[in-house]
Design a protein around this motif. Sequence first.
Motif, PDB file in Angstrom:
ATOM      1  N   GLY A   1       0.768  -1.217   0.000  1.00 15.71           N
ATOM      2  CA  GLY A   1       0.000   0.000   0.000  1.00 15.71           C
ATOM      3  C   GLY A   1       0.809   1.282   0.000  1.00 15.71           C
ATOM      4  N   PHE A   2       2.135   1.213  -0.045  1.00 14.15           N
ATOM      5  CA  PHE A   2       2.939   2.431  -0.005  1.00 14.15           C
ATOM      6  C   PHE A   2       2.734   3.222  -1.282  1.00 14.15           C
ATOM      7  N   ASP A   3       2.439   4.511  -1.124  1.00 13.31           N
ATOM      8  CA  ASP A   3       2.187   5.382  -2.266  1.00 13.31           C
ATOM      9  C   ASP A   3       2.997   6.666  -2.102  1.00 13.31           C
ATOM     10  N   PRO A   4       4.073   6.840  -2.892  1.00 10.61           N
ATOM     11  CA  PRO A   4       4.888   8.048  -2.773  1.00 10.61           C
ATOM     12  C   PRO A   4       4.094   9.338  -2.965  1.00 10.61           C
TER      13      PRO A   4
ATOM     14  N   ALA B   1       0.954   9.848  -2.154  1.00  4.96           N
ATOM     15  CA  ALA B   1       0.188  10.092  -0.927  1.00  4.96           C
ATOM     16  C   ALA B   1       1.094  10.674   0.148  1.00  4.96           C
ATOM     17  N   LEU B   2       2.329  10.196   0.202  1.00  9.04           N
ATOM     18  CA  LEU B   2       3.288  10.747   1.155  1.00  9.04           C
ATOM     19  C   LEU B   2       3.511  12.231   0.870  1.00  9.04           C
ATOM     20  N   GLY B   3       3.651  12.564  -0.392  1.00  5.81           N
ATOM     21  CA  GLY B   3       3.821  13.971  -0.774  1.00  5.81           C
ATOM     22  C   GLY B   3       2.645  14.823  -0.318  1.00  5.81           C
ATOM     23  N   GLN B   4       1.431  14.291  -0.435  1.00  2.00           N
ATOM     24  CA  GLN B   4       0.239  15.033  -0.001  1.00  2.00           C
ATOM     25  C   GLN B   4       0.239  15.224   1.515  1.00  2.00           C
ATOM     26  N   GLN B   5       0.675  14.199   2.266  1.00  2.32           N
ATOM     27  CA  GLN B   5       0.712  14.299   3.726  1.00  2.32           C
ATOM     28  C   GLN B   5       1.692  15.380   4.188  1.00  2.32           C
ATOM     29  N   LEU B   6       2.743  15.588   3.412  1.00  4.09           N
ATOM     30  CA  LEU B   6       3.788  16.548   3.804  1.00  4.09           C
ATOM     31  C   LEU B   6       3.620  17.917   3.156  1.00  4.09           C
ATOM     32  N   LYS B   7       2.624  18.072   2.322  1.00  2.00           N
ATOM     33  CA  LYS B   7       2.424  19.318   1.584  1.00  2.00           C
ATOM     34  C   LYS B   7       2.323  20.515   2.530  1.00  2.00           C
ATOM     35  N   GLY B   8       3.087  21.561   2.203  1.00  2.00           N
ATOM     36  CA  GLY B   8       3.054  22.785   2.977  1.00  2.00           C
ATOM     37  C   GLY B   8       3.901  22.758   4.237  1.00  2.00           C
ATOM     38  N   GLN B   9       4.542  21.637   4.513  1.00  2.00           N
ATOM     39  CA  GLN B   9       5.352  21.524   5.717  1.00  2.00           C
ATOM     40  C   GLN B   9       6.806  21.816   5.371  1.00  2.00           C
TER      41      GLN B   9
ATOM     42  N   GLY C   1      13.927  -1.310  -7.284  1.00  2.00           N
ATOM     43  CA  GLY C   1      15.076  -1.621  -8.129  1.00  2.00           C
ATOM     44  C   GLY C   1      15.527  -0.523  -9.075  1.00  2.00           C
ATOM     45  N   SER C   2      14.734   0.537  -9.215  1.00  2.00           N
ATOM     46  CA  SER C   2      15.089   1.620 -10.134  1.00  2.00           C
ATOM     47  C   SER C   2      15.534   2.857  -9.355  1.00  2.00           C
ATOM     48  N   PRO C   3      16.528   3.566  -9.882  1.00  2.00           N
ATOM     49  CA  PRO C   3      16.963   4.787  -9.194  1.00  2.00           C
ATOM     50  C   PRO C   3      15.835   5.820  -9.164  1.00  2.00           C
ATOM     51  N   ILE C   4      15.747   6.530  -8.058  1.00  2.00           N
ATOM     52  CA  ILE C   4      14.782   7.634  -7.969  1.00  2.00           C
ATOM     53  C   ILE C   4      15.487   8.849  -8.549  1.00  2.00           C
ATOM     54  N   GLY C   5      15.057   9.274  -9.711  1.00  2.00           N
ATOM     55  CA  GLY C   5      15.738  10.335 -10.439  1.00  2.00           C
ATOM     56  C   GLY C   5      15.332  11.743 -10.042  1.00  2.00           C
ATOM     57  N   ARG C   6      14.182  11.875  -9.425  1.00  2.00           N
ATOM     58  CA  ARG C   6      13.711  13.220  -9.068  1.00  2.00           C
ATOM     59  C   ARG C   6      14.299  13.636  -7.727  1.00  2.00           C
ATOM     60  N   GLU C   7      15.141  14.658  -7.760  1.00  2.00           N
ATOM     61  CA  GLU C   7      15.796  15.147  -6.550  1.00  2.00           C
ATOM     62  C   GLU C   7      14.779  15.582  -5.496  1.00  2.00           C
ATOM     63  N   ALA C   8      13.679  16.199  -5.929  1.00  2.00           N
ATOM     64  CA  ALA C   8      12.654  16.653  -4.981  1.00  2.00           C
ATOM     65  C   ALA C   8      12.033  15.470  -4.239  1.00  2.00           C
ATOM     66  N   MET C   9      11.873  14.344  -4.921  1.00  2.00           N
ATOM     67  CA  MET C   9      11.297  13.150  -4.290  1.00  2.00           C
ATOM     68  C   MET C   9      12.281  12.599  -3.246  1.00  2.00           C
ATOM     69  N   VAL C  10      13.567  12.541  -3.582  1.00  2.00           N
ATOM     70  CA  VAL C  10      14.579  12.056  -2.642  1.00  2.00           C
ATOM     71  C   VAL C  10      14.624  12.962  -1.415  1.00  2.00           C
ATOM     72  N   ARG C  11      14.577  14.275  -1.628  1.00  2.04           N
ATOM     73  CA  ARG C  11      14.580  15.219  -0.495  1.00  2.04           C
ATOM     74  C   ARG C  11      13.365  15.000   0.392  1.00  2.04           C
ATOM     75  N   MET C  12      12.211  14.772  -0.231  1.00  3.08           N
ATOM     76  CA  MET C  12      10.991  14.543   0.548  1.00  3.08           C
ATOM     77  C   MET C  12      11.144  13.271   1.394  1.00  3.08           C
TER      78      MET C  12
END
Length: 185
Positions: A4-7, A9-17, A48-59
């Motif tokens: 059930g992990f959804d990246p 959804a995680l972004g939405q939970q942290l939005k504005g923080q 198995g795939s690199p996370i290419g978006r720097e903003a996603m890694v920072r989050m």
Amino acid sequence: MSGGFDPAALGQQLKGQEGIPPLEQWNPEFCGDIDMRIARDGRWYYEGSPIGREAMVRMFSRVLWKEGDKYFLKTPVEKVGIQVEDVPFQVVSVEHEMGAKGVEMVFTTSTGDRVRADAEHPIRVEFDRKTQEPTPYLMIRFGMEGRISRNVYYQMVELGRLVEHKHSTELVVDSAGETFSLGEL
């Protein structure tokens, strides 16, 4: 593994923080392990795939949590386990500033954290048993360390000072009123 992990959804939970959320105040249920890994070189992988978006890694790095020797992504509603090959952060630069206790070394990680080496954020160096090659680390937060890059380590060595002991000489650096050993010579 948690299905059930959804990246997003995680972004939405942290939005504005801004900054690091109050992870120490969150006590969500453990939802299982996910196929996410931080490689020794600091690259993040998902399924198995690199996370290419720097903003996603920072989050993801902002919600990284450590308990014992295990690592998790932690939100108010879920906690999922991930794998870390060495330490989760990579220290990529250092600046020197003057502070209340003299010179301060302020380090920056590849995920944008700025950390001053001090009593709460010590520097330590491990040496390979066979090669005696140094691997320096800096405490970042919540018991998690960052590996100091070779280039930054050499900058620290250049600024180090020698301390003579009865049977050895030690190279040390000073920051925020603390002295940290870079090793014996």
